[in-house]
Design a protein around this motif. Structure first.
Motif, PDB file in Angstrom:
ATOM      1  N   ARG A 136       6.865 112.811 -18.950  1.00 50.48           N
ATOM      2  CA  ARG A 136       5.860 113.852 -18.836  1.00 50.48           C
ATOM      3  C   ARG A 136       5.573 114.278 -17.396  1.00 50.48           C
ATOM      4  O   ARG A 136       5.659 113.482 -16.466  1.00 50.48           O
ATOM      5  N   GLY A 137       5.242 115.548 -17.279  1.00 50.83           N
ATOM      6  CA  GLY A 137       4.717 116.042 -16.010  1.00 50.83           C
ATOM      7  C   GLY A 137       5.732 116.551 -14.998  1.00 50.83           C
ATOM      8  O   GLY A 137       5.374 116.914 -13.880  1.00 50.83           O
ATOM      9  N   GLY A 138       7.014 116.559 -15.359  1.00 51.02           N
ATOM     10  CA  GLY A 138       7.999 117.205 -14.491  1.00 51.02           C
ATOM     11  C   GLY A 138       8.428 116.416 -13.275  1.00 51.02           C
ATOM     12  O   GLY A 138       8.912 116.975 -12.284  1.00 51.02           O
ATOM     13  N   LEU A 139       8.300 115.082 -13.342  1.00 47.76           N
ATOM     14  CA  LEU A 139       8.688 114.293 -12.168  1.00 47.76           C
ATOM     15  C   LEU A 139      10.191 114.354 -11.890  1.00 47.76           C
ATOM     16  O   LEU A 139      10.640 114.098 -10.772  1.00 47.76           O
ATOM     17  N   GLY A 140      10.976 114.708 -12.900  1.00 50.38           N
ATOM     18  CA  GLY A 140      12.422 114.902 -12.688  1.00 50.38           C
ATOM     19  C   GLY A 140      12.687 116.015 -11.692  1.00 50.38           C
ATOM     20  O   GLY A 140      13.634 115.954 -10.898  1.00 50.38           O
ATOM     21  N   ALA A 141      11.831 117.043 -11.703  1.00 54.47           N
ATOM     22  CA  ALA A 141      11.981 118.145 -10.748  1.00 54.47           C
ATOM     23  C   ALA A 141      11.664 117.674  -9.330  1.00 54.47           C
ATOM     24  O   ALA A 141      12.275 118.133  -8.368  1.00 54.47           O
ATOM     25  N   VAL A 142      10.704 116.756  -9.217  1.00 50.80           N
ATOM     26  CA  VAL A 142      10.373 116.219  -7.885  1.00 50.80           C
ATOM     27  C   VAL A 142      11.577 115.439  -7.345  1.00 50.80           C
ATOM     28  O   VAL A 142      11.975 115.599  -6.188  1.00 50.80           O
ATOM     29  N   MET A 143      12.168 114.621  -8.206  1.00 55.20           N
ATOM     30  CA  MET A 143      13.350 113.849  -7.783  1.00 55.20           C
ATOM     31  C   MET A 143      14.485 114.815  -7.415  1.00 55.20           C
ATOM     32  O   MET A 143      15.180 114.618  -6.416  1.00 55.20           O
ATOM     33  N   GLY A 144      14.633 115.872  -8.221  1.00 50.19           N
ATOM     34  CA  GLY A 144      15.665 116.880  -7.939  1.00 50.19           C
ATOM     35  C   GLY A 144      15.418 117.586  -6.621  1.00 50.19           C
ATOM     36  O   GLY A 144      16.353 117.863  -5.864  1.00 50.19           O
ATOM     37  N   SER A 145      14.154 117.858  -6.312  1.00 48.19           N
ATOM     38  CA  SER A 145      13.838 118.575  -5.064  1.00 48.19           C
ATOM     39  C   SER A 145      14.195 117.738  -3.840  1.00 48.19           C
ATOM     40  O   SER A 145      14.349 118.262  -2.751  1.00 48.19           O
ATOM     41  N   LYS A 146      14.321 116.440  -4.061  1.00 50.13           N
ATOM     42  CA  LYS A 146      14.660 115.559  -2.941  1.00 50.13           C
ATOM     43  C   LYS A 146      16.159 115.265  -2.881  1.00 50.13           C
ATOM     44  O   LYS A 146      16.624 114.492  -2.045  1.00 50.13           O
ATOM     45  N   GLY A 147      16.907 115.860  -3.793  1.00 49.61           N
ATOM     46  CA  GLY A 147      18.363 115.692  -3.778  1.00 49.61           C
ATOM     47  C   GLY A 147      18.809 114.336  -4.267  1.00 49.61           C
ATOM     48  O   GLY A 147      19.956 113.928  -4.048  1.00 49.61           O
ATOM     49  N   LEU A 148      17.915 113.611  -4.933  1.00 50.85           N
ATOM     50  CA  LEU A 148      18.269 112.273  -5.404  1.00 50.85           C
ATOM     51  C   LEU A 148      18.632 112.343  -6.892  1.00 50.85           C
ATOM     52  O   LEU A 148      17.802 112.670  -7.724  1.00 50.85           O
ATOM     53  N   LYS A 149      19.881 112.038  -7.199  1.00 49.94           N
ATOM     54  CA  LYS A 149      20.353 112.152  -8.582  1.00 49.94           C
ATOM     55  C   LYS A 149      20.096 110.861  -9.352  1.00 49.94           C
ATOM     56  O   LYS A 149      19.847 110.891 -10.556  1.00 49.94           O
ATOM     57  N   ALA A 150      20.178 109.732  -8.671  1.00 52.86           N
ATOM     58  CA  ALA A 150      20.020 108.458  -9.394  1.00 52.86           C
ATOM     59  C   ALA A 150      19.658 107.317  -8.464  1.00 52.86           C
ATOM     60  O   ALA A 150      19.907 107.372  -7.255  1.00 52.86           O
ATOM     61  N   ILE A 151      19.054 106.303  -9.041  1.00 48.70           N
ATOM     62  CA  ILE A 151      18.843 105.027  -8.352  1.00 48.70           C
ATOM     63  C   ILE A 151      19.536 103.961  -9.196  1.00 48.70           C
ATOM     64  O   ILE A 151      19.245 103.818 -10.387  1.00 48.70           O
ATOM     65  N   VAL A 152      20.473 103.268  -8.594  1.00 53.45           N
ATOM     66  CA  VAL A 152      21.187 102.207  -9.310  1.00 53.45           C
ATOM     67  C   VAL A 152      20.588 100.875  -8.884  1.00 53.45           C
ATOM     68  O   VAL A 152      20.551 100.554  -7.696  1.00 53.45           O
ATOM     69  N   VAL A 153      20.092 100.112  -9.842  1.00 53.80           N
ATOM     70  CA  VAL A 153      19.452  98.833  -9.532  1.00 53.80           C
ATOM     71  C   VAL A 153      20.363  97.710 -10.023  1.00 53.80           C
ATOM     72  O   VAL A 153      20.486  97.474 -11.227  1.00 53.80           O
ATOM     73  N   GLU A 154      21.024  97.068  -9.072  1.00 52.61           N
ATOM     74  CA  GLU A 154      21.974  96.016  -9.444  1.00 52.61           C
ATOM     75  C   GLU A 154      21.275  94.666  -9.495  1.00 52.61           C
ATOM     76  O   GLU A 154      20.904  94.100  -8.464  1.00 52.61           O
ATOM     77  N   CYS A 155      21.103  94.173 -10.693  1.00 50.12           N
ATOM     78  CA  CYS A 155      20.437  92.885 -10.895  1.00 50.12           C
ATOM     79  C   CYS A 155      20.715  92.495 -12.334  1.00 50.12           C
ATOM     80  O   CYS A 155      20.548  93.306 -13.248  1.00 50.12           O
ATOM     81  N   ASP A 156      21.188  91.291 -12.553  1.00 51.14           N
ATOM     82  CA  ASP A 156      21.486  90.913 -13.943  1.00 51.14           C
ATOM     83  C   ASP A 156      20.420  90.001 -14.538  1.00 51.14           C
ATOM     84  O   ASP A 156      20.577  89.465 -15.621  1.00 51.14           O
ATOM     85  N   LYS A 157      19.312  89.837 -13.804  1.00 51.90           N
ATOM     86  CA  LYS A 157      18.262  88.943 -14.305  1.00 51.90           C
ATOM     87  C   LYS A 157      17.007  89.744 -14.673  1.00 51.90           C
ATOM     88  O   LYS A 157      16.376  90.334 -13.811  1.00 51.90           O
ATOM     89  N   PRO A 158      16.616  89.726 -15.935  1.00 49.13           N
ATOM     90  CA  PRO A 158      15.402  90.460 -16.302  1.00 49.13           C
ATOM     91  C   PRO A 158      14.102  89.687 -16.039  1.00 49.13           C
ATOM     92  O   PRO A 158      13.034  90.280 -15.980  1.00 49.13           O
TER      93      PRO A 158
END
Lengths: 79, 573
Positions: free
Chosen positions: B185-207
């Protein structure tokens, strides 16, 4: 009196040839209650959490009227 | 050490520092809303250089507290113009917390390239990724997991976010890799897009590797909390059996199901798009009627619905089934699933998309009940056509463009799946939450319809102000913990519930919090959010429902919404 009954969320298994949400008619003596309806349908009292009569929550000892739309539910939630 | 990562997209610099003292005791929504109030000028452009996007796991995330893997994402919202905390399940909250990361902040702006942030146990690195630009979230997530680690969690946006559309969401994946767990909700994807950030990859195999100070004390409390959830009929039985969409039929029977763009409260085809039907079809096609969105969830309210084209939509939630079903006069679950899948892939909030299609149908742009037309129109979002952009701009803007007066939105955000005229407690929440119309912000459906946590007649105005206020305060606190909001069903009915949550927090952080502290935290969060909104220009006039709810009667109970001036008292503490 005739009631228009709908069963949901697993309660339909107690009544033969009834599918969830599909209305069926049940005859009860005039002034019959939710409790009497469950007994007539062989649905265990403890399985039913909500009795909605014409869209309003009713206690199981409240009397119903001819033609009422009755919906029965176990405990449900989501959101 | 608790780490605080800052990524400046203007300079392309990543800094990993210790968490500032002020934020050490905060998590989830408590942290994101405090941070946005502290660092984002309220009058800044949501897509401009001064807006900041913050990701924060909840306080209990990364522990084995049951159902505690919720992620909060905050920023100034492009959709509402106010503060936003959008909350998601999925696997990345637990991974971030297990890496000892308190928050990731994305600031600055980048207009040209596309980048990904790769987060590992001891590093965070910005990597150019123009090859990934324009990709849908499903393909993108699969590619990134293959490229970096199959066990990575991927937070990302789809083309809607890259095109800076107002109702674009940010997603992350579940344990199977489905990119469908949205901070929608709220269009935060557009904020991420405005910053040119397509993804954050979090490498960790322990939950479950977040630090816990008193492990034995924590274990006892977490076990007790799991039992509280398992023993409650909703969290222990109802949700695991049919998922959230079990609500479809009871909301319909209660006469508060918004149908045909909020024009009536009952729908003959409700059963056809209900949780019962979903479970039946999913199992028949080899899918799942129950499924956990993150490891350690005991409620498992999710599902996996195989579609006729061979793809799987996982999950279909109640609100989504409602907005693409009854709201559009559609009673075909395959159509609902397809619309849901398109949103997940292109990166769009389903609720806003459904509300907007409802408004467009009201305007005659496409016919009510026409599933094929709805699918075709929604596909235009990814193509970036004019109609696609209007759909992704949200219900309020679409209403303005087409001259529609029945527009279900508050503060620019579409109203979800409970009509406020016959679920008045939720109406109070829609009107007054700083988030814009949001059913989760104070979910009065509990006492109004589900008879959880007491009973308040949904068709009368008595008791609704207090009900919504208490729920909004409790919800803000729950959103800080990382617990799924659905724990509230059990907590509201069990007096040991809240003390057990407090006990888990105390054991994890070596604190001596009381229940009063939790209430104070909830109030503080709401006060911060209201302060931001006031600074952004919001007044009490923004804390009202749209006019038609006050003027048009809703069938079958012939109700209108009557609460006006009383709404100003809801969030006064």
């Amino acid at each position: 009196m005739l009631l228009e009954v709908r069963l949901y969320s697993g309660l339909e298994i107690y009544v033969e040839n009834v599918k969830y949400g599909k209305p069926f008619q049940v005859e009860l003596p005039s002034g019959g209650t939710g409790r009497q309806l469950l007994d007539k349908l062989n649905i265990p009292q403890e399985q039913v959490f909500s009795i909605l009569v014409n869209g309003i929550h009713r206690d199981r000892d409240d009397q119903m009227e001819d033609g009422d739309r009755v919906a029965l539910f176990p405990p449900v939630g989501g959101g | 050490m608790s780490r605080f990562i800052r990524l400046d997209m203007s300079t392309k610099k990543v800094s990993i520092g210790e968490t500032p003292e002020k934020y050490l005791a905060l998590g989830g929504r408590a942290l994101t809303s405090q941070f946005v109030l502290d660092e984002v000028p309220a009058t800044s452009h949501p897509l401009g250089v001064k807006n900041k996007l913050i990701f924060a796991p909840g306080l209990l995330s990364g522990t084995n507290a049951p159902s505690s893997g919720r992620l909060s994402v905050g920023a100034k919202s492009p959709l509402t113009g106010g503060i936003k905390e959008s909350n998601a399940g999925g696997v990345t909250s637990q991974k971030l917390a297990s890496l000892g990361i308190k928050a990731i902040v994305v600031e600055g702006k980048e207009d040209k390239g596309s980048y990904i942030l790769r987060v590992t146990a001891d590093n965070a690195e910005l990597i150019p990724a123009d090859d990934l630009a324009g990709k849908g979230t499903y393909e993108l997530t699969a590619l990134l997991k293959e490229r970096y680690s199959e066990k990575a969690g991927v937070i990302c946006i789809g083309p809607a976010g890259e095109m800076k559309m107002l109702s674009a969401g940010i997603t992350n994946n579940d344990s199977e890799g489905n990119s469908s767990r949205y901070a929608g909700r709220g269009g935060l994807g557009a904020v991420m897009g405005s910053k040119g950030l397509k993804a954050i990859v979090v490498e960790c195999d322990k939950p479950f590797d977040a630090p816990v100070q008193d492990k034995e004390r924590f274990k006892v409390a977490a076990k007790k909390f799991a039992k509280i959830l398992m023993d409650h009929p909703v969290t222990g039985e109802g949700l695991p059996k049919f998922g959230t969409n079990v609500l479809m039929n009871i909301i319909n029977e209660a006469g508060t199901l918004p149908v045909r763009n909020f024009s009536t409260g009952r729908f003959d085809g409700a059963s056809e798009v209900s949780g019962e039907k979903l479970a039946e079809v999913a199992i028949e096609r080899g899918g799942k009627a129950t499924h956990a969105c993150h490891p350690g969830c005991v409620m498992r309210c999710s599902n996996a619905y195989p579609m006729p084209d061979g793809k799987v939509c996982s999950p279909i939630e109640y609100e989504t089934a409602w907005c693409f079903g009854p709201n559009l006069d559609i009673s075909d679950l395959d159509v609902v699933a397809k619309l849901n899948y398109i949103c997940n892939d292109v990166g769009l909030d389903t609720i806003e998309a459904g509300c907007t299609l409802g408004v467009l149908m009201e305007a005659g742009v496409l016919p009510f009940g026409d599933g094929e037309a709805a699918i075709k129109a929604l596909e235009e979002v990814g193509q970036g056509t004019a109609l696609g952009r209007i759909i992704a701009a949200g219900s309020e803007l679409a209403g303005r463009v087409y001259g529609v007066t029945r527009v279900p939105a508050v503060k620019g955000q579409g109203i979800p799946a409970y009509d406020p005229r016959s679920c008045k407690g939720n109406g109070v929440t829609y009107a007054t939450t700083p988030m814009g119309a949001d059913h989760t912000a104070g979910y009065a459906v509990t006492a109004n319809i589900l008879k959880v946590g007491g009973y308040v007649d949904p068709n009368k105005k008595d008791g609704q102000i207090e009900l919504s206020r208490n729920l909004q305060v409790a919800t803000a606190a729950v959103d800080a913990t990382g617990l799924c909001l659905f724990v509230a069903f059990a907590v509201l009915d069990n007096e040991e519930g809240l003390p057990t949550v407090v006990e888990m927090l105390n054991a994890q952080y070596g604190l001596e919090l009381t229940i009063d502290d939790v209430t104070a935290l909830g109030q503080q969060i709401l006060n911060n959010e209201r302060e931001f909104n006031a600074n952004a220009g919001f007044t009490k006039a923004d804390d009202r429902l749209p006019e038609f709810f006050y003027e048009e009667e809703l069938e079958p109970h012939k109700t209108k919404f009557e609460l006006k001036d009383e709404l100003d008292e809801v969030l006064k503490f």
